[in-house]
Enzyme design. Structure first.
Site, short mmCIF file in Angstrom:
data_model
loop_
_atom_site.label_atom_id
_atom_site.label_comp_id
_atom_site.label_asym_id
_atom_site.label_seq_id
_atom_site.Cartn_x
_atom_site.Cartn_y
_atom_site.Cartn_z
N THR A 26 -0.94 -19.24 -19.05
CA THR A 26 -0.27 -19.45 -20.34
C THR A 26 1.22 -19.60 -20.11
O THR A 26 1.86 -18.73 -19.51
CB THR A 26 -0.50 -18.26 -21.30
N ASN A 28 4.71 -19.17 -21.28
CA ASN A 28 5.36 -18.33 -22.29
C ASN A 28 6.64 -19.00 -22.77
O ASN A 28 7.41 -19.52 -21.97
CB ASN A 28 5.66 -16.96 -21.70
N GLU A 97 2.43 -17.75 -26.31
CA GLU A 97 1.92 -18.23 -25.02
C GLU A 97 1.00 -19.42 -25.24
O GLU A 97 0.13 -19.38 -26.10
CB GLU A 97 1.08 -17.16 -24.31
P1 ADP Z 1 3.21 -15.83 -16.58
O1 ADP Z 1 2.82 -14.41 -16.75
O2 ADP Z 1 4.52 -16.00 -15.83
O3 ADP Z 1 3.22 -16.58 -17.87
P2 ADP Z 1 0.69 -17.15 -16.01
O4 ADP Z 1 -0.37 -16.63 -15.07
O5 ADP Z 1 0.40 -17.02 -17.48
O6 ADP Z 1 2.07 -16.48 -15.63
O7 ADP Z 1 0.94 -18.68 -15.62
C1 ADP Z 1 1.80 -19.43 -16.44
C2 ADP Z 1 2.47 -20.58 -15.73
O8 ADP Z 1 1.50 -21.42 -15.11
C3 ADP Z 1 3.21 -21.46 -16.71
O9 ADP Z 1 4.53 -21.00 -16.96
C4 ADP Z 1 3.21 -22.82 -16.01
O10 ADP Z 1 4.36 -22.95 -15.19
C5 ADP Z 1 1.95 -22.78 -15.14
N1 ADP Z 1 0.81 -23.58 -15.62
C6 ADP Z 1 0.05 -24.38 -14.82
N2 ADP Z 1 -0.93 -24.98 -15.51
C7 ADP Z 1 -0.80 -24.57 -16.79
C8 ADP Z 1 -1.54 -24.87 -17.99
N3 ADP Z 1 -2.60 -25.70 -17.98
N4 ADP Z 1 -1.13 -24.28 -19.15
C9 ADP Z 1 -0.07 -23.44 -19.15
N5 ADP Z 1 0.66 -23.13 -18.06
C10 ADP Z 1 0.31 -23.67 -16.87
MG MG Z 2 1.68 -16.48 -19.31
#
Ligand code: ADP
Ligand code: MG
Length: 166
Positions: A26, A28, A97
């Site tokens: 997600t 953010n 998110e």
């Molecule tokens: P965080 O806790 O930092 O948000 P996540 O595990 O939720 O980490 O991963 C989010 C990040 O993954 C996003 O900020 C983006 O850079 C990347 N990302 C890759 N593919 C996607 C997708 N399909 N949708 C949203 N974010 C994605």
């Molecule tokens: Mg996230």
């Protein structure tokens, strides 16, 4: 507040809860109540709509090729998102998110994401197990995909820039 709802911002780090490991990363976004005043009155829960991305680093695998028409083209993707209260931060601070319904070859922290939110799927829920949570999210993705297939919900002319909507 009535749909469509808009919000935008630079993708920031989330809570590191490992959404990516679950296959549902997600992106953010900072919740800026002066830019998106509607958010104070919005119901917590799951929403769907379109997301556009600008400002991917030039070396990002999904960045458009430099120069020519591609420099002004903006990609628009279907998305499902949650708007919720994060009890950790107390007060009335919301989190937003976005799970983009597309596979990316690399992260895009820092890129500018603009959202056009078209509908509400369901309220926030508590889960007894991770499996139950993931199952619900996968169902939310399906609901979002199907809703966005409707002709009137196509992103053209909705102010996100050019895009086919995948
Ligand atoms: P965080 O806790 O930092 O948000 P996540 O595990 O939720 O980490 O991963 C989010 C990040 O993954 C996003 O900020 C983006 O850079 C990347 N990302 C890759 N593919 C996607 C997708 N399909 N949708 C949203 N974010 C994605
Ligand atoms: Mg996230």
């Amino acid at each position: 507040p009535p749909f469509p709802l808009r919000m935008s911002g630079a993708v920031i780090s989330g809570f590191g809860r490992g959404s990516k490991e679950l296959g549902i990363p997600t992106a953010n976004l900072p919740v800026d109540t002066s830019a998106a005043p509607w958010i104070s009155d919005a119901k917590s829960g799951v929403y769907y709509g379109w997301a556009s991305l600008r400002g991917l680093p030039a070396d990002h695998p999904d960045a458009p090729p430099a120069g020519g028409q591609a420099a002004v083209s903006v990609s628009v993707f279907p998305m499902v998102m949650s708007i919720g209260y994060n009890p950790f931060y107390g007060n009335a601070v919301r989190s937003a998110e976005v799970h983009v319904l597309r596979r990316f070859a690399a992260d895009f922290y820092g890129a500018e994401m603009r959202l056009l939110i078209l509908g509400f799927i369901r309220e926030e829920k508590d889960y007894a197990s991770l499996e139950a949570l993931v199952e619900d999210i996968n169902f939310d993705c399906e609901v979002a995909r199907r809703s966005l297939e409707r002709e009137a919900w196509k992103p053209r002319g909705l102010g996100l820039g050019e895009g086919e909507g995948t």
